[in-house]
Design a protein around this motif. Structure first.
Motif, PDB file in Angstrom:
ATOM      1  N   CYS A   1       0.812  -0.987   0.295  1.00 48.03           N
ATOM      2  CA  CYS A   1      -0.227  -0.118  -0.436  1.00 48.03           C
ATOM      3  C   CYS A   1       0.876   1.573   0.281  1.00 48.03           C
ATOM      4  O   CYS A   1       1.580   2.248   1.035  1.00 48.03           O
ATOM      5  CB  CYS A   1      -0.577  -0.119   1.901  1.00 48.03           C
ATOM      6  SG  CYS A   1      -1.553  -1.455   1.126  1.00 48.03           S
ATOM      7  N   THR A   2       1.269   1.585  -0.949  1.00 49.07           N
ATOM      8  CA  THR A   2       1.909   3.123  -1.366  1.00 49.07           C
ATOM      9  C   THR A   2       1.482   4.135  -1.674  1.00 49.07           C
ATOM     10  O   THR A   2      -0.126   4.133  -2.095  1.00 49.07           O
ATOM     11  CB  THR A   2       3.618   2.736  -2.501  1.00 49.07           C
ATOM     12  OG1 THR A   2       2.553   2.246  -3.336  1.00 49.07           O
ATOM     13  CG2 THR A   2       3.936   1.315  -1.741  1.00 49.07           C
ATOM     14  N   ASP A   3       2.073   5.075  -0.898  1.00 50.37           N
ATOM     15  CA  ASP A   3       1.219   6.071  -2.257  1.00 50.37           C
ATOM     16  C   ASP A   3       0.770   6.828  -3.481  1.00 50.37           C
ATOM     17  O   ASP A   3       0.109   7.997  -3.571  1.00 50.37           O
ATOM     18  CB  ASP A   3       1.969   7.896  -1.396  1.00 50.37           C
ATOM     19  CG  ASP A   3       2.256   8.323   0.080  1.00 50.37           C
ATOM     20  OD1 ASP A   3       1.270   7.620   0.630  1.00 50.37           O
ATOM     21  OD2 ASP A   3       2.731   8.477   0.622  1.00 50.37           O
TER      22      ASP A   3
ATOM     23  N   GLU B   1      -1.567   8.982  -1.036  1.00 42.78           N
ATOM     24  CA  GLU B   1      -2.095   9.995  -1.118  1.00 42.78           C
ATOM     25  C   GLU B   1      -1.512  10.589  -2.612  1.00 42.78           C
ATOM     26  O   GLU B   1      -2.361  11.652  -3.055  1.00 42.78           O
ATOM     27  CB  GLU B   1      -1.405  10.318  -0.187  1.00 42.78           C
ATOM     28  CG  GLU B   1      -1.705  10.294   1.313  1.00 42.78           C
ATOM     29  CD  GLU B   1      -0.836  11.313   2.342  1.00 42.78           C
ATOM     30  OE1 GLU B   1      -0.015  12.150   2.251  1.00 42.78           O
ATOM     31  OE2 GLU B   1      -0.435  10.964   3.348  1.00 42.78           O
ATOM     32  N   ASN B   2      -1.152   9.776  -3.538  1.00 44.82           N
ATOM     33  CA  ASN B   2      -0.754  11.302  -4.237  1.00 44.82           C
ATOM     34  C   ASN B   2      -1.801  10.278  -5.977  1.00 44.82           C
ATOM     35  O   ASN B   2      -1.432  10.288  -7.281  1.00 44.82           O
ATOM     36  CB  ASN B   2       0.729  10.327  -5.019  1.00 44.82           C
ATOM     37  CG  ASN B   2       1.565  10.856  -3.799  1.00 44.82           C
ATOM     38  OD1 ASN B   2       1.308  11.728  -3.408  1.00 44.82           O
ATOM     39  ND2 ASN B   2       3.366  10.619  -3.488  1.00 44.82           N
ATOM     40  N   VAL B   3      -2.374   9.694  -5.569  1.00 46.74           N
ATOM     41  CA  VAL B   3      -3.521   9.040  -6.935  1.00 46.74           C
ATOM     42  C   VAL B   3      -4.080  10.424  -7.356  1.00 46.74           C
ATOM     43  O   VAL B   3      -4.865  11.191  -5.669  1.00 46.74           O
ATOM     44  CB  VAL B   3      -4.077   8.316  -6.323  1.00 46.74           C
ATOM     45  CG1 VAL B   3      -5.478   7.561  -6.511  1.00 46.74           C
ATOM     46  CG2 VAL B   3      -3.457   6.713  -5.557  1.00 46.74           C
TER      47      VAL B   3
ATOM     48  N   MET C   1      -7.472   3.997   4.244  1.00 45.78           N
ATOM     49  CA  MET C   1      -6.677   3.702   5.711  1.00 45.78           C
ATOM     50  C   MET C   1      -5.592   4.977   6.129  1.00 45.78           C
ATOM     51  O   MET C   1      -5.324   4.731   4.711  1.00 45.78           O
ATOM     52  CB  MET C   1      -6.742   2.517   5.404  1.00 45.78           C
ATOM     53  CG  MET C   1      -8.087   1.857   5.824  1.00 45.78           C
ATOM     54  SD  MET C   1      -7.958  -0.572   5.733  1.00 45.78           S
ATOM     55  CE  MET C   1      -6.553  -0.357   7.612  1.00 45.78           C
ATOM     56  N   THR C   2      -4.775   5.020   7.466  1.00 43.03           N
ATOM     57  CA  THR C   2      -3.682   5.058   6.809  1.00 43.03           C
ATOM     58  C   THR C   2      -2.283   3.914   7.405  1.00 43.03           C
ATOM     59  O   THR C   2      -3.161   3.527   7.570  1.00 43.03           O
ATOM     60  CB  THR C   2      -3.389   6.250   8.194  1.00 43.03           C
ATOM     61  OG1 THR C   2      -3.917   5.524   9.633  1.00 43.03           O
ATOM     62  CG2 THR C   2      -5.019   7.103   7.537  1.00 43.03           C
TER      63      THR C   2
END
Length: 147
Positions: free
Chosen positions: A52-54, A84-86, A115-116
């Protein structure tokens, strides 16, 4: 272009996680162009967290065991991960694409939409040990709101 899902391949991966005779406890469903296909699978939660990467969006189907020494229960969770970068357009499409994944993944305890990394580090078996089924969702909602 409308998103499609490879139902047969995704169902095979889904059944690996549900099968008590395998060690696979999670599988991801990723995008290959405009098609959702099975991604990685594994036997440790830490390797799922690393997936699960950004910069990606994916769906994860995770198996965990709850209960005590007298009564062990297996539970499942469908996780929608949006890094976050999507881009905004991909974020919006992920919400509608989730319905395609839910056609394959039909047995879930709860659906975690956002989710974080902090939330994913929680050891499900420790947090949920001994709690009645009706409190699972409440616990996760409280945890989600607090973090």
């Amino acid at each position: 272009m409308a998103t499609k899902i490879d139902k047969e391949a995704c169902r095979e991966a889904y059944n690996l996680v549900r099968d008590d005779s395998t060690n696979v406890i999670w599988v991801t469903f990723k995008y290959n162009g405009s098609t959702i296909v099975p991604g990685e699978q594994g036997t440790e939660y830490q390797s799922f967290i690393q997936e699960c990467t950004d910069d990606i969006r994916l769906f994860g189907f995770v198996r965990f065991t709850t209960g005590d020494a007298m009564s062990k229960r297996v539970k499942f969770a469908l996780i929608t991960w949006i890094g976050e970068n999507v881009s905004g357009l991909q974020r919006a499409k992920t919400g509608t694409d989730k319905t395609l994944v839910k056609e394959v993944v039909q047995v879930i305890l709860l659906l975690l939409v956002k989710m974080t990394t902090m939330m994913m580090i929680v050891d499900f078996s420790t947090v949920l040990s001994g709690l009645p089924n009706t409190l699972y969702l409440l616990l996760f909602l409280i945890f989600y709101i607090c973090f």
